[in-house]
Write an enzyme that holds these catalytic residues in place. Structure first.
Site, PDB file in Angstrom:
ATOM      1  N   ASP A 179      15.789 -11.442  -8.779  1.00 27.35           N
ATOM      2  CA  ASP A 179      14.898 -11.443  -9.931  1.00 27.35           C
ATOM      3  C   ASP A 179      15.473 -10.616 -11.072  1.00 27.35           C
ATOM      4  O   ASP A 179      16.345  -9.757 -10.876  1.00 27.35           O
ATOM      5  CB  ASP A 179      13.519 -10.905  -9.539  1.00 27.35           C
ATOM      6  CG  ASP A 179      13.556  -9.461  -9.049  1.00 27.35           C
ATOM      7  OD1 ASP A 179      14.301  -9.193  -8.084  1.00 27.35           O
ATOM      8  OD2 ASP A 179      12.863  -8.597  -9.636  1.00 27.35           O
ATOM      9  N   GLU A 190      12.320  -7.132  -6.935  1.00 24.21           N
ATOM     10  CA  GLU A 190      12.772  -5.746  -6.970  1.00 24.21           C
ATOM     11  C   GLU A 190      12.291  -5.061  -8.241  1.00 24.21           C
ATOM     12  O   GLU A 190      11.930  -3.873  -8.234  1.00 24.21           O
ATOM     13  CB  GLU A 190      14.298  -5.693  -6.875  1.00 24.21           C
ATOM     14  CG  GLU A 190      14.882  -4.295  -6.722  1.00 24.21           C
ATOM     15  CD  GLU A 190      15.161  -3.569  -8.028  1.00 24.21           C
ATOM     16  OE1 GLU A 190      15.470  -2.364  -7.993  1.00 24.21           O
ATOM     17  OE2 GLU A 190      15.071  -4.206  -9.103  1.00 24.21           O
TER      18      GLU A 190
END
Length: 377
Positions: A71, A133
């Site tokens: 991400d 994350e």
């Protein structure tokens, strides 16, 4: 494929934190499948996001994890010189969202796959790619919970956050929370009939500021900048108009803790003040947004020595930003940070990585493969 070509593919997936990531996961899985590598796609509880785990070499032997997140933060800031989700190459500077943080590392790891497969490994190299994350390491705990079913207990994990290819031994832990107060609305000419949520939130703000000042007095760990734990308010929202008593007010705050301190415990005094407002008639909601522990790896650890050998650079003692490394360590796996790019380029317009940094990272991973061939011979 070259690391640069893989990076172009990965940047093209707008895998923004908190959104579905099926496209990037499927592309990586298909890439690995083309080499005969089985990628385990591990859906998270959200249902539309997944971690990915793959092994090169004998899964039953202790080996090393290459850990990165798929991400990226949003790219809505003004100032981008081109489409942030289309890689732009200007004389070896590769621009795009996530190039440094941290699709550059993913690309180097994937580009190293042919070299890792060139001859049998005595110890495995695992690829562990996570989601969300950037929302406080929300995805990787679900991957770690599955690890015992996927491989033998690893010897260590290399977290490829941008570090200029210098290994990092420690980072602070973090906890973030949102407190929402609900009072009673009304006309501002009759404050006696309402409950002003913004006024009440000043108690919470004062508690947070006082806690931050108190933390600056220690305890201290000299490796960090600043060398003490910190607490700060990031957002506050409330009110509709100047002549309406605000019914709702919400505030977000975070604590960053040195390695000897529990980050969530640092928020406890502020939470106590917030929850005490219930006695004044307010509905109080305290929501933990994210939490992860600090990392502290001994300089004398085998993993620190291995990374110094692989990079030929002495490890850095500590940084103040956080990563998934502390969660690996809490799961019983030694962890260290080392990856291409620069954290100072992340989370801003025109994020970039150097093509030479991709090459250096790929070379380090291929050297790890040689180590895993020779170690048991």
């Amino acid at each position: 494929m070259r690391a640069l070509d893989i990076l172009e593919k990965l940047v093209g997936f707008p895998s923004v934190v908190g959104t579905p990531n099926g496209n990037i996961v499927e592309w990586i899985a298909d890439y690995l499948k083309s080499f005969g590598i089985v990628a385990h796609i591990l859906p998270g509880p959200e249902g539309d996001r997944a971690n990915l785990f793959a092994t090169i070499g004998p899964a039953g032997q202790p080996g090393y994890i290459l850990s990165g997140h798929m991400d990226v933060v949003p790219a809505t800031e003004a100032g981008w010189g081109s489409d942030p989700f289309s890689l732009r190459n200007e004389k070896g500077r590769l621009y795009g969202r996530g190039t440094s943080d941290m699709k550059g590392f993913l690309s180097a790891a994937l580009a190293a796959v042919p070299a890792l497969l060139a001859s049998p490994l005595s110890r495995p190299v695992h690829l562990a790619f996570s989601y969300d994350e950037e929302a406080g390491c929300r995805g990787v705990p679900h991957l770690l919970a599955r690890l015992r079913d996927l491989c033998a207990p690893p010897l260590g994990a290399i977290i490829g956050e941008p570090s200029g290819m210098r290994a990092i031994l420690a980072h602070k832990g973090k906890a973030a929370a949102r407190v929402t107060l609900k009072g009673r609305s009304g006309h501002s000419s009759r404050p006696d009939l309402g409950l002003n949520a913004i006024h009440a939130m000043t108690d919470v703000q004062q508690a947070a500021v006082a806690a931050a000042v108190d933390l600056s007095r220690g305890p201290f760990e000299a490796e960090f900048e600043p060398p003490y734990s910190s607490l700060s308010i990031g957002t506050i929202r409330g009110g509709q108009a100047v002549n309406i008593i605000p019914e709702i007010c919400s505030l977000e705050l975070e604590a960053r803790a040195i390695s000897s301190v529990d980050p969530e415990a640092l928020l406890a005094p502020v939470r106590a003040v917030a929850e005490a407002l219930a006695m004044k008639g307010f509905d109080v909601d305290w929501q933990v947004l994210s939490t992860y522990p600090a990392l502290l790896l001994a300089p004398t650890s085998p993993l620190a020595g291995l990374l110094q050998d692989l990079t030929e650079i002495e490890p850095l003692a500590a940084v103040s930003y956080g990563t998934e490394a502390g969660l690996y360590q809490r799961a019983g796996i030694d962890a260290i940070i080392c990856g291409p790019g620069d954290i100072a380029r992340a989370h801003k317009p025109n994020e970039f990585i150097l093509a030479s940094e991709l090459d250096d990272c790929q070379a380090m991973i291929e050297a790890l493969g040689r180590h895993c061939r020779a170690e048991l011979q």
